[in-house]
Design an enzyme around this catalytic site. Structure first.
Site, PDB file in Angstrom:
ATOM      1  N   HIS A 220      40.273  11.872   6.494  1.00 32.27           N
ATOM      2  CA  HIS A 220      41.199  12.232   7.572  1.00 32.27           C
ATOM      3  C   HIS A 220      41.916  10.906   8.191  1.00 32.27           C
ATOM      4  O   HIS A 220      41.474  10.101   8.159  1.00 32.27           O
ATOM      5  CB  HIS A 220      40.760  12.914   9.042  1.00 32.27           C
TER       6      HIS A 220
ATOM      7  N   ASP B 139      31.848   9.970   9.175  1.00 28.34           N
ATOM      8  CA  ASP B 139      32.834  10.956  10.036  1.00 28.34           C
ATOM      9  C   ASP B 139      32.408  12.255  10.024  1.00 28.34           C
ATOM     10  O   ASP B 139      32.543  13.119   8.906  1.00 28.34           O
ATOM     11  CB  ASP B 139      34.079  10.998   9.458  1.00 28.34           C
TER      12      ASP B 139
ATOM     13  N   GLN C  53      33.559  17.463  10.818  1.00 28.54           N
ATOM     14  CA  GLN C  53      33.654  18.999  10.264  1.00 28.54           C
ATOM     15  C   GLN C  53      32.075  19.144   9.952  1.00 28.54           C
ATOM     16  O   GLN C  53      32.030  20.108   9.554  1.00 28.54           O
ATOM     17  CB  GLN C  53      34.471  18.787   9.053  1.00 28.54           C
TER      18      GLN C  53
ATOM     19  N   LYS D 171      35.849  20.750  18.149  1.00 29.44           N
ATOM     20  CA  LYS D 171      35.522  21.577  17.350  1.00 29.44           C
ATOM     21  C   LYS D 171      34.309  22.258  17.117  1.00 29.44           C
ATOM     22  O   LYS D 171      33.743  22.948  16.245  1.00 29.44           O
ATOM     23  CB  LYS D 171      35.519  20.559  15.922  1.00 29.44           C
TER      24      LYS D 171
ATOM     25  N   CYS E 181      46.170  16.370   8.344  1.00 28.30           N
ATOM     26  CA  CYS E 181      45.983  14.934   8.388  1.00 28.30           C
ATOM     27  C   CYS E 181      45.246  14.202   7.440  1.00 28.30           C
ATOM     28  O   CYS E 181      44.367  13.350   7.721  1.00 28.30           O
ATOM     29  CB  CYS E 181      45.181  14.753  10.007  1.00 28.30           C
TER      30      CYS E 181
END
Ligand SMILES: Cc1ncc(COP(=O)(O)O)c(C=O)c1O
Ligand SMILES: Cc1ncc(COP(=O)(O)O)c(C=O)c1O
Lengths: 418, 151, 418, 151
Positions: free
Chosen positions: A133, A210, A213, A236, A376
């Protein structure tokens, strides 16, 4: 209704999410398939926010009055919840930020200002991947520009996975930090953490993951991951906007320098010099996102009550179904893994040469909300030679019927531009 | 929270003032500015004196006074036990009702039980005790820093 | 009830703030006098938050579906409201941050990474004052340490005002930036902006104003102020936590480099390099505090409906009354200006040698919430040779009766420790 | 939003392809990746040709086609008027109902009125028009950059 093994009781769950009752475009039922961009919020989270403001609101820490103590207990209680949710060895390893982007910038800046052995400078290298991202690309580009460090990355295979064939050339003795995404927001790929971490540990590089998600969609165990930093974002995962998390290993947080300076992050201040509070406070300058942390805590309670393993199973079943159904749409090409193995519930695709903007717009007219663009993650589009993708992404309240609606909607798109 | 005993110690502190010692430490509670300078004097493992100067709220002042009263003359092992019991009480968030055994150990210090309900004040009550622990580690050798971290 | 000229209809206003009905310590009415730490929130703001999440929640920008367009319109609409509230020449000069601390760090970091003529480096000087909040001290200390710039500051007079007698020695040709507080959160002092700006302009230094304690309490006009940057924070002005503002002059925002990197702040990204979006987006990395901006917009609507000039008059009347009443308490010493002239509604004091912690605690037992400590402005305490202060601070819902309760409460404190 | 006229232009674009020109610009809509390379050819102040290549959604493609149809053969002053009117329409947020006068100026381009309700798509519709403005400034001298900023 389509019955798939492992599905959650979405009928019950959907009642918790007021927005899912909304109608758009003159009475069309909202089909919300933009969960990778942000999730909707259950009433339990909204109630926690309102209750916080209506009963407990005060600035945290340092207060000796009732509200201040209660607000502090709620804020710090949210930290406990996050720590437990990700199985952190210590609550003091959980830093509240404003979003995952700040969390990742925080890591990059700590390393830029750090002393040895952590310091990133012109003799060292930073490693990311081509599927990051932008929030896990730009901070490292800035760091590289500002320190002279070299930025390197793993490329992608044709089927949307990391190309680790040259791992020993990419991660070398010069590598100070390897930062990569656990689950790609554009490809859906779940990355092989172990392989990368093993190599990073070999050369003594730090690892930042990261998990933006991942945290919303699967059990997350920072100890099992063995990373040094893990970043994710509240909005999220059923939480409010305005709150993110950075988890970091305690000894690192002790050794590394602060990033933002200000109230709350200090131990003692004089005009001439200041000393800093221990982590996590060292990294939380100013009035923190108090209500948002409380809201995130409520979101975690909500997810825990359902069970993250069940959420994972639900989404896996949906993904399997979606991959199959989308495969039936002529001219549709999935960008990313084409099976549900090692993949999350965000599915990007192109539809012939109909531009994703047009796909998204015509779907929207039918009440179906998907995201279009480069999500992104423009380097991924460049890699696959496409201007953009259409992305459908699911969450714990998504249903097979919504996937059916998407597939029908796509048929309509094809006819429209055919 | 302001028990009579606490107010008494605050108004008439025991052993206040700096006297000769084997080690001196200066501790600050950054969140409220309470400060203490504390010295310990040992005779072998017996605490000969704990002297101190400081500024701060009634809780931190009274706590230092109680510490002096309780620890001076005690053997290190007993003192440690008292310190640990006090720490346990203060970290109980008001959930611990001191029993007779605890009262025997803590004497006047049980009056601080109510303070443990107030997170912002717990540090005030512990300030002198942490300083004592640190000073003791210094006076008798041993890694003062390591002790502070686990405190 | 005490009647003072200029008071607002607090009976009506208080009905908007659910928390003010709260009882603490077994049925005592809450007297909330900790407004400089954070304000309470009217129902209108809480409703705006809930409505946002229940009807419009989506990630902003780039979306082609209804929710995304509506959420974007709400978020950008909040920017319009802020721009109007501070009379900004352009909405694009309004940057949303997480709090005032981030806003101030943003300025410091922009200048550290800037090209000439803005660049702060080892040949240049930074000027602040001794009455700054830690959030306007530590970022500059960090910048000075990291660039080698020299940090200088204005001292204070005995009556709690800036000592500008040596202004020409403090602000010199080497000065790149002067950053100071408009209204002190600990002393209440309103600072003489014009004098400082005039000198700064003479030497070509930029000026940053910390308006955290001004924006909630008085009309704010960034054009009249003539500063280059103005920072403030949402939670002190009836808005949610998790949102701050930095206003900056457009040409500066165009020239200065970004701070946090990530999604939303880019124009185009490749693995090799990136270009940035125009301001304000350049400075808003990642998913912004969307709901919080919407909430801040609602807070501004609320304040506008009452009128900021009326809020100012109300607080001025209260401050006059409070200064007078507090003067009647034996052994009470106000730290800061002792009249209501050029002072805001935060009043710090000491009470004999009773420690502020004890003052605050005994007040709290009576339901009166004040703040005690150094109020994130420790250098002020050092300057006046005191360990801490007790601070009472008022807002638009505060009443003379609450000041009476405070004075009575202080009598009780004196008796208790007497 | 997808008027028949727009779909027609999308499916059968006018004047697509790059031909000889006095200036060439490349514009990108970073939010969605739409791209256009556009060339203008002037004969004095008369627009002899606007040629282009690009990729993007139906709106940006159709808009370039309409631009070509409308502007080629026009005098610069008239073309400017058309461009400004189109800009006004697109920035109207759906609040402007094109009247006869506007239809006379914009011809097929009035079909984009509906697009102005969709902020995310307005940039698509404007992409080729901004590119044309920029290319024109370059071809005829004048500060292209300054023009882009005020666009
Ligand atoms: C004068 C002043 N500046 C800056 C701040 C920092 O604001 P925040 O904590 O919201 O970042 C505050 C409030 O705490 C303040 O009173
Ligand atoms: C993989 C990934 N990383 C980082 C982010 C950034 O999160 P945020 O926008 O909340 O900072 C996102 C979401 O936008 C994401 O999907």
């Amino acid at each position: 209704m389509t019955q798939l093994p492992g599905l959650l009781d979405t009928e019950a769950i959907r009642k918790d999410f007021p927005i899912l009752d909304r109608q758009v475009h003159d009475g069309r039922k909202l089909v919300y398939l933009d969960n990778a961009a942000t999730s909707q919020k259950p009433r339990q989270v909204l109630d926690a926010l309102s209750e916080y403001y209506e009963r407990y609101n005060a600035n945290v820490h340092r207060g000796v009055h009732v509200l201040a103590e209660e607000a502090t207990a709620l804020y710090e209680g949210a930290r406990d919840k996050v720590a437990e949710f990700i199985n952190a060895p210590s609550r003091d390893e959980v830093i509240f930020t404003k979003n995952a982007s700040e969390s990742l910038n925080l890591v990059a800046n700590m390393l830029g200002w750090a002393d040895e052995p952590y310091r990133v400078d012109h003799e060292t290298e930073i490693v990311i991947t081509e599927m990051e991202h932008h929030s896990n690309i730009v901070p490292w580009q800035l760091l590289a520009q500002r320190t002279g460090a070299k930025l390197k990355w793993f490329g992608l295979t044709d089927d949307g996975r990391l190309d680790l064939s040259n791992i020993n050339e990419v991660i070398t003795e010069k590598t100070k930090i390897v930062s990569f995404v656990l689950v790609s927001n554009i490809l859906g790929t779940v990355n092989p953490v172990e392989t990368i971490i093993r190599r990073a540990q070999e050369v003594g590089a730090l690892v930042c993951i990261d998990a933006s998600q991942a945290a919303p969609h699967m059990p997350l165990d920072v100890q099992a991951l063995q990373a040094d930093f893990v970043a994710f974002t509240g909005h999220k995962m059923c939480g409010p906007t305005g709150i993110g998390v950075l988890w970091g290993r305690q000894e690192l947080l002790e050794d590394l320098p602060p990033f933002l300076g200000g109230g709350e992050m200090i131990e003692t201040v004089s005009m001439h010099s200041s000393t800093y509070a221990p982590a996590p406070h060292k990294f939380e300058a100013g009035t923190p996102p108090i209500a948002q942390a409380v809201g995130l805590g409520a979101a975690i309670d909500y997810l825990n009550a359902i069970g993250m393993d069940k959420v994972l199973a639900h989404e896996h079943a949906l993904t399997e179904y979606a991959v199959k159904r989308l495969g039936e749409v002529p001219d549709l090409r999935i960008i990313g893994p084409t099976t549900a193995e090692d993949r999350g519930a965000a599915i990007s695709f192109t539809l012939g040469d109909i531009h994703p903007h047009d796909v998204g717009q015509v779907l929207d007219e039918q009440g179906i909300a998907v995201r279009v663009g480069h999500h992104c993650a423009r380097p991924v589009c460049l890699r696959y030679g496409i201007p953009a993708t259409t992305r459908a992404s699911f969450y714990l309240y998504s249903t097979p019927a919504e996937i059916d609606a998407l597939v029908e909607g796509l048929e309509h798109v094809r006819n429209f531009f055919g | 929270m302001y028990q009579e005993v606490i107010l008494d110690h605050y108004k008439n502190p025991h052993g206040r003032g700096l006297r000769d010692g084997d080690a001196e430490v200066h501790h600050v509670n950054p969140t409220c500015g309470d400060e203490i300078t504390l010295r310990v004097k040992y005779d072998g493992t017996t605490i000969e004196d704990v002297s101190y100067e400081g500024q701060g709220c009634s809780i931190s002042q009274a706590s230092a006074s109680v510490l002096n009263e309780l620890l001076v003359g005690k053997d290190l092992a007993d003192a440690r036990k008292i310190q640990e019991t006090f720490l346990e009480l203060m970290q109980s968030k008001g959930r611990l009702e001191p029993d007779d055994a605890m009262e025997d150990v803590l004497e006047d210090a049980v009056a601080f039980a109510g303070v443990s309900k107030y997170p912002a004040r717990v540090k005030c009550a512990l300030l002198s005790w942490m300083a004592w622990k640190d000073a003791t580690a210094q006076a008798l050798g041993g890694a003062a820093d390591a002790e502070r971290k686990t405190a």
